[in-house]
Design a protein around this motif. Sequence first.
Motif, PDB file in Angstrom:
ATOM      1  N   GLU A  52       0.818  -1.328  -0.092  1.00 39.05           N
ATOM      2  CA  GLU A  52      -0.066  -0.028  -0.197  1.00 39.05           C
ATOM      3  C   GLU A  52       0.930   1.263  -0.084  1.00 39.05           C
ATOM      4  N   THR A  53       2.034   1.308   0.881  1.00 45.13           N
ATOM      5  CA  THR A  53       2.692   2.421   0.913  1.00 45.13           C
ATOM      6  C   THR A  53       3.358   2.804  -0.613  1.00 45.13           C
ATOM      7  N   LEU A  55       1.962   1.955  -3.313  1.00 47.38           N
ATOM      8  CA  LEU A  55       1.188   2.421  -4.075  1.00 47.38           C
ATOM      9  C   LEU A  55       1.044   3.916  -4.240  1.00 47.38           C
ATOM     10  N   GLN A  56       1.016   4.371  -2.744  1.00 43.92           N
ATOM     11  CA  GLN A  56       0.604   5.678  -2.584  1.00 43.92           C
ATOM     12  C   GLN A  56       1.814   6.424  -3.297  1.00 43.92           C
ATOM     13  N   SER A  57       2.923   5.870  -3.073  1.00 42.31           N
ATOM     14  CA  SER A  57       3.977   6.616  -3.638  1.00 42.31           C
ATOM     15  C   SER A  57       4.251   6.918  -5.054  1.00 42.31           C
ATOM     16  N   THR A  58       3.127   6.267  -5.821  1.00 38.98           N
ATOM     17  CA  THR A  58       3.144   6.589  -7.372  1.00 38.98           C
ATOM     18  C   THR A  58       2.926   8.128  -7.551  1.00 38.98           C
ATOM     19  N   ILE A  59       2.134   8.776  -6.670  1.00 32.77           N
ATOM     20  CA  ILE A  59       1.928  10.254  -6.705  1.00 32.77           C
ATOM     21  C   ILE A  59       3.019  11.070  -6.442  1.00 32.77           C
ATOM     22  N   THR A  60       3.844  10.852  -5.466  1.00 33.51           N
ATOM     23  CA  THR A  60       5.111  11.619  -5.263  1.00 33.51           C
ATOM     24  C   THR A  60       6.151  11.381  -5.843  1.00 33.51           C
ATOM     25  N   GLU A 230       2.774  13.451 -12.450  1.00 32.87           N
ATOM     26  CA  GLU A 230       2.255  13.327 -10.948  1.00 32.87           C
ATOM     27  C   GLU A 230       0.706  13.309 -10.979  1.00 32.87           C
ATOM     28  N   GLU A 234      -2.099  10.395  -9.920  1.00 34.17           N
ATOM     29  CA  GLU A 234      -3.031  10.610  -8.961  1.00 34.17           C
ATOM     30  C   GLU A 234      -4.489  10.176  -9.477  1.00 34.17           C
ATOM     31  N   LEU A 237      -4.941   6.468  -9.544  1.00 35.16           N
ATOM     32  CA  LEU A 237      -5.500   5.823  -8.112  1.00 35.16           C
ATOM     33  C   LEU A 237      -6.809   6.391  -7.914  1.00 35.16           C
ATOM     34  N   LYS A 238      -7.346   7.554  -8.181  1.00 35.28           N
ATOM     35  CA  LYS A 238      -8.778   8.044  -8.047  1.00 35.28           C
ATOM     36  C   LYS A 238      -9.705   7.101  -9.016  1.00 35.28           C
TER      37      LYS A 238
END
Length: 507
Positions: A52-53, A55-60, A230, A234, A237-238
């Motif tokens: 999960e972490t 996966l969230q790093s794909t934005i930053t 970026e 985002e 993911l959304k």
Amino acid sequence: MAKAVGIDLGTTYTAVSIVDDYGKPVILKNADGQVTTPSVVFFDPPNYTVGETALQSTITDPERVVQFIKRFMGQSGYRVQIDGKEYSPEFVSALILRKVVKDAEMELGDEIDQAVITVPAYFTEQQRHSTLEAGELAGLKVLRIISEPTAAALSYGIQRRANNKKILVYDLGGGTFDVTILQCLENDFNVLSVGGDHRLGGKDFDDRIVGFVEDRIKANHGVDISGDIELAAELRLKSEAAKRQLTGRQSVPVSLKVPDQANPGRSIPVKIEISREAFEEVASDLMARTEMLLESVLAKADLEWSDIDELLCVGGSSRMPMVGAMLNRLSNKKPLLHDPDECVAKGAALQAAIMVGEEGTRPEITVGHVLSHSLGVAVMSNGRPIIDHILPSLTRLPATERREGYTTTTDNQSVVQIRIYEGESDDPASYGKGPIGVFNLDTTPVRPKGQPKLAVEFRCDEDGRITALAKDSDTGKENFLTISLAGQRSEFEISDESQLMSEAMVS
Ligand SMILES: Nc1ncnc2c1ncn2[C@@H]1O[C@H](COP(=O)(O)OP(=O)(O)OP(=O)(O)O)[C@@H](O)[C@H]1O
Ligand SMILES: [Mg+2]
């Protein structure tokens, strides 16, 4: 004692299961308490974060994150590039396996050293082999690589005692689509037909929502966001979240902050509403592709919809209402959505228990593993090379098949080259990667063309290991080749990646 587990190494999510002391497969949760872990890796060598972490790093940090690596397994030459360094798909998959096994060990309170790993039914032997190498690189003894729909049916059959039924498994996951028809006898599973597309899955449905939202933003606000990495991450993911919500709701909004063209450096909030109807419209061609593949899998087995006793839907994307509706329209039956996130891993755990389970917990069942693609040799026919298929796809393994009647094509030929192909086409030119193995048979003493009597035999064991033998019946001379599928990574890469793995800190 170290334990054996089943692992569903998915394109988007990975799950681990074990057969408990009562003979029942259960999921081993990850450190976040979840039943599945995103198959996503964040690279910061020697530290690697999976799940999960990541996966969230794909934005930053999109350029340090790797996802959907399963789509590249077994693809020769494909490498992931991060900070100027290259990594093989096997290495990336091994990191995912390391993480899920580590978490599973914590949950279990015991060491795990062996695993059955699943792959799409449509994977070639080469892709299966890459998966096996990933498992070994992660430090596991890979008991067997099995097909996902077979695993799903195994878990379903054991839980429901499906008897003498033809089951169609529709598996629409995150990155792959698989259809399999199985015959379930009392204690035995037979694969009747398989098909699919390993480049069709939930990700493609996400992309359709991404496209829809981008188009609307362009139309309503005159802003083109497609080049912004970026923002694109985002939005992806959304869009996936919106897709999931559309399974339960008729309409959902996707909110983003997009650059304001009129005021550089500023952004404007936008909210794009997407209805289930609009989603189904933009994804209709994807559904049509699964429908076409379904029909061809039925036709291959000479079956009609009325011959199918049960329709089993697995894979997270089967939750989309359009899947059930399509299957119902085609078959007039109610499809069963059976444990879609867990049953593949559970089936793999059952297979592991069949192989190493202790008395009492060992399932009393056999599973017919089959050859995923036909095997043949190139021969000359009317002056043109064609493939003569010797072992057809779906042959139950282990299998041996011998074919006589081959000979030389020129006078005084001292050697015959045996070229082995894996696939269904009979045109050698259509095999982009060429033969999967080549070896020579000595045909001395030389004779006029057409005189030597040559035979070719294929042997394939239950793990898909292929051996080809050729024999000159007159002279008794023979030669053989056990197809080595290890050729995806160079010796250098293998040792370099083993070293990297031994230093890796995976969390
Ligand atoms: N409620 C839902 N509605 C629609 N799609 C969903 C839902 N829940 C999960 N999905 C989708 O299911 C996919 C993940 O399914 P699954 O975990 O079976 O795939 P996988 O095993 O990673 O992939 P594969 O089997 O193709 O290698 C994702 O694309 C996810 O968005
Ligand atoms: Mg899957």
